[in-house]
Motif scaffolding. Structure first.
Motif, mmCIF file in Angstrom:
data_model
loop_
_atom_site.group_PDB
_atom_site.id
_atom_site.type_symbol
_atom_site.label_atom_id
_atom_site.label_comp_id
_atom_site.label_asym_id
_atom_site.label_seq_id
_atom_site.Cartn_x
_atom_site.Cartn_y
_atom_site.Cartn_z
ATOM 1 N N ASN A 159 0.471 -1.081 0.019
ATOM 2 C CA ASN A 159 0.251 0.136 -0.127
ATOM 3 C C ASN A 159 0.333 1.293 0.026
ATOM 4 O O ASN A 159 0.521 2.402 -0.613
ATOM 5 N N PHE A 160 1.857 1.610 0.542
ATOM 6 C CA PHE A 160 2.702 2.503 1.044
ATOM 7 C C PHE A 160 3.226 2.381 -0.311
ATOM 8 O O PHE A 160 3.467 3.991 -1.128
ATOM 9 N N THR A 161 3.897 1.935 -0.968
ATOM 10 C CA THR A 161 4.667 1.773 -2.330
ATOM 11 C C THR A 161 3.974 2.752 -3.166
ATOM 12 O O THR A 161 4.072 3.452 -4.499
ATOM 13 N N GLY A 162 2.155 1.626 -3.114
ATOM 14 C CA GLY A 162 1.801 2.277 -4.341
ATOM 15 C C GLY A 162 0.797 3.616 -4.215
ATOM 16 O O GLY A 162 0.854 4.344 -5.363
ATOM 17 N N TYR A 163 0.775 4.203 -2.934
ATOM 18 C CA TYR A 163 0.514 5.781 -2.284
ATOM 19 C C TYR A 163 1.233 6.342 -3.717
ATOM 20 O O TYR A 163 0.410 7.503 -3.602
ATOM 21 N N LEU A 164 2.729 5.918 -3.985
ATOM 22 C CA LEU A 164 3.183 7.338 -4.238
ATOM 23 C C LEU A 164 3.105 7.900 -5.894
ATOM 24 O O LEU A 164 3.554 8.400 -6.927
ATOM 25 N N LEU A 165 2.695 6.355 -6.735
ATOM 26 C CA LEU A 165 2.649 6.036 -7.549
ATOM 27 C C LEU A 165 1.651 7.183 -8.369
ATOM 28 O O LEU A 165 1.598 7.961 -9.495
ATOM 29 N N PRO A 166 0.491 7.947 -7.917
ATOM 30 C CA PRO A 166 -0.442 8.845 -8.812
ATOM 31 C C PRO A 166 0.422 10.323 -8.262
ATOM 32 O O PRO A 166 0.396 11.142 -9.539
ATOM 33 N N TRP A 167 1.353 10.658 -7.840
ATOM 34 C CA TRP A 167 2.159 11.451 -8.000
ATOM 35 C C TRP A 167 1.607 13.022 -7.894
ATOM 36 O O TRP A 167 1.469 13.962 -8.383
ATOM 37 N N ASP A 168 0.944 12.737 -6.952
ATOM 38 C CA ASP A 168 -0.196 14.163 -6.364
ATOM 39 C C ASP A 168 0.879 14.469 -5.040
ATOM 40 O O ASP A 168 0.767 13.590 -4.772
ATOM 41 N N GLN A 169 -0.421 15.428 -4.817
ATOM 42 C CA GLN A 169 0.921 15.678 -3.746
ATOM 43 C C GLN A 169 0.248 15.280 -2.298
ATOM 44 O O GLN A 169 1.522 14.958 -1.219
ATOM 45 N N LEU A 170 -0.439 14.555 -2.715
ATOM 46 C CA LEU A 170 -1.156 13.372 -0.844
ATOM 47 C C LEU A 170 -0.481 12.616 -1.351
ATOM 48 O O LEU A 170 0.565 11.804 0.114
ATOM 49 N N ALA A 171 -0.055 11.475 -2.617
ATOM 50 C CA ALA A 171 1.041 11.210 -2.585
ATOM 51 C C ALA A 171 2.580 11.305 -2.332
ATOM 52 O O ALA A 171 3.258 11.075 -1.345
ATOM 53 N N TYR A 172 3.504 12.217 -2.559
ATOM 54 C CA TYR A 172 4.251 13.130 -3.046
ATOM 55 C C TYR A 172 4.245 13.416 -0.934
ATOM 56 O O TYR A 172 5.723 12.705 -0.750
ATOM 57 N N TRP A 173 3.383 13.707 -0.229
ATOM 58 C CA TRP A 173 3.988 14.398 1.027
ATOM 59 C C TRP A 173 4.053 13.374 1.959
ATOM 60 O O TRP A 173 4.835 13.008 3.213
ATOM 61 N N ALA A 174 2.283 12.230 1.480
ATOM 62 C CA ALA A 174 2.485 10.930 1.945
ATOM 63 C C ALA A 174 3.835 10.424 2.167
ATOM 64 O O ALA A 174 4.086 9.791 3.678
ATOM 65 N N VAL A 175 4.562 9.920 0.862
ATOM 66 C CA VAL A 175 5.606 9.282 1.302
ATOM 67 C C VAL A 175 6.619 9.445 1.942
ATOM 68 O O VAL A 175 7.591 9.024 2.279
ATOM 69 N N THR A 176 7.086 11.460 1.543
ATOM 70 C CA THR A 176 8.079 12.131 2.141
ATOM 71 C C THR A 176 8.036 11.682 4.029
ATOM 72 O O THR A 176 8.876 11.708 4.184
ATOM 73 N N GLU A 289 -3.478 17.821 -6.205
ATOM 74 C CA GLU A 289 -3.130 18.780 -7.894
ATOM 75 C C GLU A 289 -2.190 17.402 -7.300
ATOM 76 O O GLU A 289 -1.525 16.853 -7.186
ATOM 77 N N ALA A 290 -1.166 18.133 -9.073
ATOM 78 C CA ALA A 290 0.260 17.124 -8.602
ATOM 79 C C ALA A 290 1.229 17.669 -8.038
ATOM 80 O O ALA A 290 1.329 18.508 -6.839
ATOM 81 N N ALA A 291 1.767 16.657 -7.709
ATOM 82 C CA ALA A 291 3.235 16.928 -6.810
ATOM 83 C C ALA A 291 3.626 18.363 -6.596
ATOM 84 O O ALA A 291 4.301 18.411 -7.746
ATOM 85 N N ASN A 292 3.940 18.561 -5.838
ATOM 86 C CA ASN A 292 4.783 19.920 -5.995
ATOM 87 C C ASN A 292 5.510 20.245 -5.187
ATOM 88 O O ASN A 292 5.904 19.988 -3.411
ATOM 89 N N PRO A 293 6.894 19.875 -4.891
ATOM 90 C CA PRO A 293 7.756 19.980 -3.960
ATOM 91 C C PRO A 293 8.601 20.695 -2.628
ATOM 92 O O PRO A 293 8.719 20.107 -2.108
ATOM 93 N N ASP A 294 7.816 21.860 -3.636
ATOM 94 C CA ASP A 294 8.092 23.333 -3.393
ATOM 95 C C ASP A 294 7.315 23.225 -2.188
ATOM 96 O O ASP A 294 6.846 24.411 -1.096
ATOM 97 N N HIS A 295 5.798 23.024 -2.378
ATOM 98 C CA HIS A 295 4.741 23.502 -1.540
ATOM 99 C C HIS A 295 4.547 22.174 -0.214
ATOM 100 O O HIS A 295 3.704 21.580 -0.706
ATOM 101 N N SER A 296 4.470 22.152 0.589
ATOM 102 C CA SER A 296 3.830 21.256 1.581
ATOM 103 C C SER A 296 2.768 21.699 2.436
ATOM 104 O O SER A 296 2.906 22.634 3.228
ATOM 105 N N PRO A 297 1.601 20.239 2.191
ATOM 106 C CA PRO A 297 0.358 20.604 3.050
ATOM 107 C C PRO A 297 0.408 21.156 4.042
ATOM 108 O O PRO A 297 1.790 20.393 4.277
ATOM 109 N N ASN A 298 0.120 21.725 4.666
ATOM 110 C CA ASN A 298 -0.063 21.498 6.020
ATOM 111 C C ASN A 298 -1.319 21.010 7.222
ATOM 112 O O ASN A 298 -2.884 21.913 6.427
#
Ligand code: HEM
Length: 463
Positions: A159-176, A289-298
């Protein structure tokens, strides 16, 4: 010359069914029985006869079988998704959008895969609880329990590795956030995280690594262990359900697997597939939205199944919240079947009448104590401030851990004496307290943590 008559039955459905199985003759001796098993695919997975009481749905709730069904749905939908997905940061997100708009049934396919994956975490965990509470892990099934724990970890990893694949904000930051937990492992944590991510942070290399893990390495390992698990269930046979007084719910006669067990499994699988399909038609898998490494959600939250851990991190020194406590808990979980157990309680839900009463008390204690401790730590207790002369790893690590272990020991003693319970019943209530505590921590993390990870009401979190 008279034509020779075909001896097979006339009715078409019967002839079709007969053609599925290679050998229709009833066995007359041991060699015949062996031939029957060898020639029948179902009997490679199941024994040829099963104990009638084990067919009771309310004993297993079909949870092991449902896990298998979900794995099958995940494999099927996963392979189809691979046709429409490229694991690169430039392409992954637009592939997700295309799945939702241009690919035929693409959204449904993604929904089915997404919800089945999440459901698998829940169902595997419930299956573990079922096996624990009916004592299904006792001799000779100890090692199958250990295999189960390994599979639970693999299911979470998938589940964790699959989480990243859509490459949206949720994926990027949850995996970070999720992968940052690894950094707290002394010495090897940081190099291990760099190896997994393919660099110091989540990037295109991480996507490639996670894709490989998600579509090949983890599924193949899971398939291997699951085959071993099922083979052991077949060889060890399923534990037999008993009433709370130790009597059997019905005479322990044997019935043939085909059709008694197989027909039940078939109907259950059909109903569950229908329900999952309906859910997936109505509820879309999230996509931000698409992953944005410069903008971390809060707040930046981990995936829901890691929220219990993330919550622990808010109360303990990271080495303890992310490593010491989870590792201790996992080792203890894997070793459960190697303790001494009262063998006569096998197959009895919650072991005894007293075990059931203690279970209720443990659930209530977990529901009350966990939020109370979270609130205490959040608003009143600041250990590093109270113990300024101690390094934080002691003040916020060893000290609360020691307090927690003492508290658990106290709970154990109180329960044992108050109920005049056996060690087995008391350990069960301790296990329940810990499970409820973990579930409550997960709920708090998911629903009650908002901006800045501050505690708030769920509707404030959502707004
Ligand atoms: C992907 C995960 C898993 C799959 C596909 C799976 C599958 C199954 C199936 C089909 C059965 C027989 C029927 C049933 O109980 O529903 C079973 C039994 C069993 N499973 Fe699992 N299982 C999984 C995870 C686990 C976990 C997490 C544990 C415990 C840590 C576990 C321990 C056992 C044991 C000990 C039995 C025998 C129970 C008895 O005889 O009462 N399994 N499993």
């Amino acid at each position: 010359m008279t034509a020779e008559l075909d001896p097979r039955p006339e009715a078409l459905p019967q002839r079709v069914w007969d053609s599925v199985q290679r050998d229709q003759l009833p066995p007359v001796d041991d060699r015949d029985r062996m031939r029957l098993v060898m020639n029948n695919l179902v009997l490679h997975i199941h024994p040829s006869k099963v104990s009638k009481p084990t067919l009771r749905f309310t004993y297993t709730w079909g949870l092991g079988g449902l896990s298998l069904l979900l794995i099958a749905i995940l494999a099927g939908t996963g392979v189809l998704l691979m046709f429409a997905y490229t694991p690169s940061p430039d392409q992954a997100y637009s592939d997700m959008l295309a799945l939702q708009s241009t690919v035929w049934y693409g959204q449904l396919l993604r929904n089915l895969h997404h919800w089945s994956g999440n459901l698998l975490v829940v169902v595997t965990f419930l299956h573990l609880l079922r096996v624990f509470f009916t004592g299904g892990f006792r001799t000779p099934r100890e090692f199958n329990w250990v295999l189960g724990v390994a599979m639970l970890l693999l299911v979470v990893a998938a589940n964790f590795t699959g989480y990243l694949l859509p490459w949206d904000q949720l994926a990027y930051w949850a995996v970070t956030v999720g992968s940052s937990l690894m950094s707290y492992v002394p010495l090897v944590g940081e190099p291990l995280r760099n190896f997994l991510l393919g660099g110091p942070e989540v990037s295109g290399a991480t996507l490639t690594n996670f894709y490989g893990l998600h579509v090949a390495i983890i599924p193949l390992t899971l398939l291997g262990i699951a085959s071993f698990h099922i083979w052991r269930v077949r060889k060890d046979t399923l534990s037999i359900p008993h009433n709370v007084d130790g009597s059997l719910p019905e005479p322990n006669t044997k019935v043939t697997t085909v059709p008694h067990l197989v027909s039940r499994e078939f109907v259950f699988a059909l109903v569950m597939t229908g329900l999952i399909l309906m859910w997936s038609v109505w509820v879309n898998a999230p996509l931000e939205e698409a992953a944005n490494p410069d903008h971390s959600p809060n707040p930046a939250k981990a995936a829901w199944y890691f929220m219990g851990l993330q919550e622990l991190l808010l109360h303990f020194h990271p080495t303890f919240g992310a490593i010491v406590i989870p590792v201790l808990a996992l080792v203890a979980l894997a070793l459960i079947p190697y303790q001494r157990f009262d063998l006569s309680a096998e197959g009895i839900w919650f072991r005894s009448r007293r075990g059931r009463q203690m279970a209720v008390v443990a659930v209530i204690a977990g529901l009350v104590l966990t939020p109370a401790l979270v609130l205490l730590d959040e608003y009143w207790l600041d250990l590093p401030e109270l113990l300024p002369s101690l390094p934080t790893i002691i003040a916020n690590g060893w000290v609360p851990l020691a307090a927690l272990l003492l508290g658990l020991l106290g709970f154990y003693e109180i329960m044992r004496r108050a109920f005049r319970a056996t060690a087995c019943e008391t350990r069960q209530s301790l296990f329940i307290l810990l499970v409820v505590g973990f579930v409550v921590l997960t709920v708090i993390g998911v629903a009650f943590r908002g901006e800045g990870m501050a505690l708030m009401w769920p509707w404030e979190v959502l707004s």
